[in-house]
Design a protein around this motif. Structure first.
Motif, short mmCIF file in Angstrom:
data_model
loop_
_atom_site.label_atom_id
_atom_site.label_comp_id
_atom_site.label_asym_id
_atom_site.label_seq_id
_atom_site.Cartn_x
_atom_site.Cartn_y
_atom_site.Cartn_z
N UNK A 1 0.84 -1.19 0.00
CA UNK A 1 0.00 0.00 0.00
C UNK A 1 0.88 1.24 0.00
N UNK A 2 0.41 2.26 -0.72
CA UNK A 2 1.10 3.55 -0.70
C UNK A 2 1.04 4.10 0.72
N UNK B 1 3.71 8.65 4.76
CA UNK B 1 4.58 7.69 5.44
C UNK B 1 5.20 6.79 4.38
N UNK B 2 6.28 6.04 4.73
CA UNK B 2 6.85 5.12 3.72
C UNK B 2 5.80 4.08 3.29
N UNK C 1 5.52 1.80 8.99
CA UNK C 1 5.16 2.97 9.80
C UNK C 1 3.78 3.45 9.36
N UNK C 2 2.88 3.59 10.33
CA UNK C 2 1.50 3.96 9.99
C UNK C 2 1.24 5.45 10.16
N UNK C 3 2.05 6.11 11.00
CA UNK C 3 1.79 7.52 11.26
C UNK C 3 2.98 8.06 12.07
N UNK D 1 7.52 7.64 15.49
CA UNK D 1 6.80 6.88 14.46
C UNK D 1 5.85 5.89 15.12
N UNK D 2 4.65 5.77 14.59
CA UNK D 2 3.70 4.77 15.07
C UNK D 2 3.87 3.52 14.21
#
Lengths: 713, 261
Positions: A628-629, A645-646, A682-684, A696-697
């Motif tokens: 996913x982007x 995020x990456x 990393x989600x957020x 980083x979350x």
């Protein structure tokens, strides 16, 4: 002498036959003039007929007279009918051209954007596939997230559909809406779905353009049907690294009365300790659920079903924040009781009604925030369906909802400051809204079942907004031949804000329903072994809730989503695989956005590939890859969702082995590996107030292993 | 010659027209024709009979029997097509058989023969898609237990039960040890079996011998296998599978064993 007599006899009977009978002969062919052997040609209402030979020829005679209907049937082709006039002694010659039927002899049944799971032919996902999908953790929501049109916003179960928020997807079981279908609830939905797949017989997921039967949802609908009368007594015991479960199905009176009972208990402490975790827990996630499903079939025509469900979960997890690390504590309790009646007096009529109560009570604790919310939903519904002939189905229904929200506890005075030192504000209030709805929907088949037109209309009235709303929805499916279908769909959708948004102090009493228009076009090819779909859509959102300094919220928000979904699934004998790709472009001016921007669920590219292989009778292996982007986030005080995020990558695999140790039992051992490559997704990011420092979350586990055993007897 | 043939065809096709008033006698006549088509393993004949039963269906007052015979024709056509390696087409026929049998047992909920054939058809479907065995298996099992409870003395149901067990893996209650007693029971019951009416199914007499013979072959009991195949041929002298496949295979295995000794 003998031969002579025989010939004489034959001749006389021929004369007899010719004087009173009509000879019907001809040839059956397909569109390309190839002969069709083995077709059944006959006169309606009589036994007179023949089967075409290898060259497509047929010949028979009939003593019937006058007008008759000649029928020609062949499996996989549309039935041919022609009126013929029979005169004694005539010979009728016919050339019959048969057209291939679109789907295995049946009329068009394909709908836009619907993915289904169940046991019927042509379903997108069977129950077994739900359970064995790698990385789906035997969760129906996670399995559905392998379909196109769903955005991977985090690692949870939340159904973000085609540029819509998770709260915009309706979740329905046996006709009853579930406002909180998630376990370990979070703003992104939750980590799991509450309903286990073993309780479900069929599931339909619509990523848009769904029928007028379903309302109060802007973006998507998940429709689940629980299991029916159990066929045989069955007990299942499961034991895994973090959970224990048991279930019994019992037919009490064969085909009349039966029930299933199941329970699950999970404690994740061992699992997290075994795999190591990236965030601290003050309480490791813990949950239990209990379920009862009883069916009483009072006659072959009708039944009552009682579905009772209770689920409870708790978690205490560290929220990493550059200013102050805090622990979030959440307790959730979900209840559902649904009584459904179904009656099918004849092939032409179908009636169903249900009465349901559900509630979701949650206690959330974070810093100064300590809030208990109890949301109760009472609902009643009656639906009648009439099918006067093969070409028409009409469905009409009425529904009533009563939604009550009770809130008690303390919240921070300043909404953005949730530190332990913030000033608390006590709240103790409740909200109520009543809603009634009615719908009418008809499906019309035309052009020999090659064209299906769906027309629907839905009416709703809501007590909070005092609004009366009409929604029109329409869809068209057309069989293109060779199992290909084209689908078109357009419809208006709306959703009322939750009752607490109407609060005069924290909300706005003059809020109105939010609205969306869906436009979908696509083509589908569906055979028992293969499914291919490609769909393009555009959705316009309007009157979305927008934060406002004076009035808290207004209906001034708007947005759009457009995109393309592709799905391909193929079933070989022992290998099964599917691939989903979604492209999405979405923008919203809503909530806290200062201008129209990408919402957090605007994930441009989503790709899922799943492969499953069974071998040596006892083994089954699966592997999946998800891409996913990155998700939009804000990295400064004056900007909004300006960075991403990456990209997200995840590879999951599982392996299971089946054998029996004694008698008729079946034991399944399974091993699942999540995030095999150990990629740190990393989600957020959470920022300090001055945007100088960030954390980083990430997912709570990096690479993880889960194993267990399930015994069925 | 050509005119003679035409005359003959007209004559034969006139026969059903005369019998039209009485569908019962038609069902009996077509049932016998179907049994003959199966014995001769003739695909065209099976299709013909199937088509006739389709025409009988809207006319008869015993629609469950018409559904059953259409399904039985479908089932045999399916097997025939499988032997010709046309499995996609075969699958259509087995699916159609399931559909007709569901209708048959819907009309007559105590139609044991219908449940038994349905069980076999579910079993065959597993062959096409082993991945679906997890729910087709139990369905097949439920159908056969229902049939057994409705008609415990019907040999055909024990035969079907035996074949089902022969094909299912041991871990799901199958295997040759479990199949044998069912097949032996079928042999015993067939000896005194007479259907209650000429309208009802009356096939499968040689079946238990064929399957017991196959089991004996697997267990390398050559003499027993020989005996079972001969018993089968005594009932159906033209049984293609026994005559042209199983017996030659048996003789070959036997000679191989003697050679290796």
């Amino acid at each position: 002498m003998k031969l002579k007599t025989l010939l004489l006899l034959l001749l006389s009977s021929v004369i007899l036959a010719q004087s009173s009978a009509t000879i019907i002969s001809g040839v059956v062919q397909d569109k390309k003039s190839n002969p069709l052997p083995a077709c059944n040609i006959y006169l309606e209402g009589t036994i007179d007929g023949a089967v075409s030979d290898n060259d497509g020829y047929f010949l028979f005679n009939s003593n019937s007279r006058g007008k008759k209907t000649l029928i020609c049937d062949y499996l996989g082709y549309q039935s041919f009918q022609q009126e013929i006039h029979l005169n004694p002694g005539d010979t009728i010659r016919l050339v019959i051209t048969l057209k291939e039927s679109s789907i295995a002899g049946k009329a068009v049944t394909v709908n836009a954007s619907v993915f289904s799971s169940g046991e019927k032919e042509g379903v997108t996902l069977t129950p077994l596939e739900v359970v064995t999908t790698p990385g789906a953790a035997a969760d129906i929501f996670w399995a559905i997230k392998t379909f196109p049109g769903l955005q991977q916003v985090d690692e949870g179960a939340g159904l973000f559909v085609r540029g819509g928020d998770v709260t915009e997807t309706a979740v329905i079981i046996d006709g009853a809406y579930l406002n909180h279908p998630y376990r370990y609830e979070s703003p992104n939905g939750g980590y799991f779905g509450t309903i286990t797949p073993f309780l479900l017989q069929e599931t339909f997921f619509s990523s848009g353009g769904f029928s007028a039967e379903y309302g109060n949802a802007l973006s998507g609908a998940l429709i689940m049907e629980s299991v029916d009368l159990p066929l045989q007594r069955q007990t299942t015991i499961g034991l895994g690294l973090a959970a224990a479960s048991g279930s019994v199905s019992l037919p009490v009176i064969s085909e009349k009365l039966g029930f299933s009972l199941s329970g699950n208990y999970s404690d994740t402490e061992r699992m997290f300790k075994f795999n190591g975790h990236q965030r601290e827990f003050s309480r490791y996630p813990q949950a239990y659920d209990l379920n009862f499903n009883g069916v009483y079939r009072y006659s072959p025509k009708g039944s009552f079903k009682l579905f009772l469900f209770r689920e409870s979960d708790k978690v205490g997890i560290e929220l990493q924040n550059p200013d102050e690390n805090q622990f979030y504590r959440g307790d959730g309790l979900n209840n559902l009781a649904n009584l459904r009646w179904r009656h099918i007096p004849s092939e032409k009529w179908y009636f169903t009604a249900n009465l349901a109560f559900s509630n979701f009570a949650q206690n959330q604790n974070l810093g100064v925030l300590d809030l208990t919310t109890d949301e109760r939903l009472y609902q009643a519904r009656f639906i009648a369906e009439h099918r006067p002939n093969d070409r028409l189905t009409a469905r009409v229904g009425v529904e009533a909802f009563r939604n009550q929200v009770l809130i008690e506890g303390q919240v921070p005075e300043d909404r953005d400051d949730i530190s332990t030192s913030a000033l608390p504000l006590r709240v103790d209030t409740d909200y109520l809204s009543n809603r009634i709805a009615a719908f009418l929907q008809s499906e019309i088949w035309m052009l020999d079942g090659n064209l299906k037109l769906t027309l629907g209309s839905r009416f709703e009235r809501d007590s909070q907004s005092q609004q009366r709303l009409w929604n029109g929805r329409t869809a068209l499916s057309y069989g293109l031949g060779n199992d290909w279908n084209a689908v078109l769909s357009a419809g208006a959708y709306h959703q009322f804000p939750r009752p607490d948004y109407y609060d005069p102090y924290i909300g706005n009493p003059s809020l109105q329903a939010m609205s969306a228009n869906h436009y979908i076009a696509g083509i589908v090819r569906q055979t028992p072994r293969e499914i291919f779909r490609i769909e393009a859509y555009r959705k316009d959102y309007d009157r979305l809730l927008l934060e406002d300094a004076q009035r808290n919220y207004t209906n001034n928000g708007f947005g759009f989503a457009k995109g393309l979904d592709v799905f391909y699934k193929r079933n070989w004998k022992a290998f099964l695989g599917w691939i989903s790709y979604s492209y999405l472009d979405a923008e919203r001016f809503w909530q806290d956005a200062p201008y129209a921007a990408s919402p957090r669920f605007d994930i441009t590219h989503n790709l899922t590939a799943v492969g499953e292989l069974s071998f040596a009778l006892r083994w089954r292996m699966g592997i999946s890859y998800r891409y996913a982007t990155g998700k939009p986030y804000t990295d400064g005080p004056t900007v909004y969702h300006n960075a991403r995020t990456p990209d997200y990558h995840k590879v999951d695999a599982n392996l299971s082995y089946v054998r029996s140790f004694f008698g008729n039992n079946m034991t399944v051992f399974y091993l699942a590996a999540s995030n095999l490559l150990g990629r740190e997704n990393i989600f957020d990011y959470t920022y300090s107030e001055d945007f100088q420092r960030r954390v980083a979350v990430k997912s709570s586990m990096r690479r993880s292993i889960y194993f267990g055993v399930s015994i069925n007897f | 010659m050509r005119t003679f043939l035409t005359i003959l065809i007209i004559l034969i096709t006139t026969l059903p027209a005369i019998a039209q008033t009485n569908t019962d006698s038609l069902i009996i006549q077509q049932r016998l024709a179907l049994d003959a088509a199966v014995d001769n393993w003739n695909e065209a004949d099976m299709r013909n009979v199937r088509a006739t039963f389709e025409r009988i269906l809207p006319l008869t007052d015993k629609p469950w029997l018409a559904h059953y015979y259409i399904a039985y024709a479908d089932y045999n056509l399916g097997l025939n097509l499988i032997s010709q390696q046309k499995s996609e087409e075969a699958e259509k026929f087995i699916d159609d058989a399931v559909e007709h049998l569901m209708k048959a047992i819907d009309i007559d909920t105590k139609f044991a023969e219908g449940f038994a054939l349905l069980s076999t058809c579910y079993g065959l479907k597993i062959n096409f898609m082993p991945i679906k065995s997890i729910y087709l298996g139990p369905r097949s099992g439920v159908a056969i237990s229902k049939a057994l409870s409705l008609a415990p003395d019907n040999p055909r149901i024990h035969l079907i039960d035996g074949i089902g067990k022969y094909h299912s893996p041991r871990m799901f209650g199958g295997g040759i040890d479990k199949a044998k007693p069912s097949l032996e029971k079928a042999v015993e019951l067939y000896q005194s079996f007479k259907p209650a009416s000429a309208l009802l199914p009356d096939w499968g007499y040689e079946g238990p011998h064929v399957w017991l013979g196959r089991i004996a072959m697997q267990e390398e009991r050559w003499d027993d296998a020989q005996q079972h195949f001969e018993d089968a041929l005594a009932i159906k002298p033209n049984h293609g599978l026994v005559k042209y496949v199983l017996l030659p295979k048996l003789n070959k295995s036997r000679t191989n064993e003697q050679v290796s000794r």
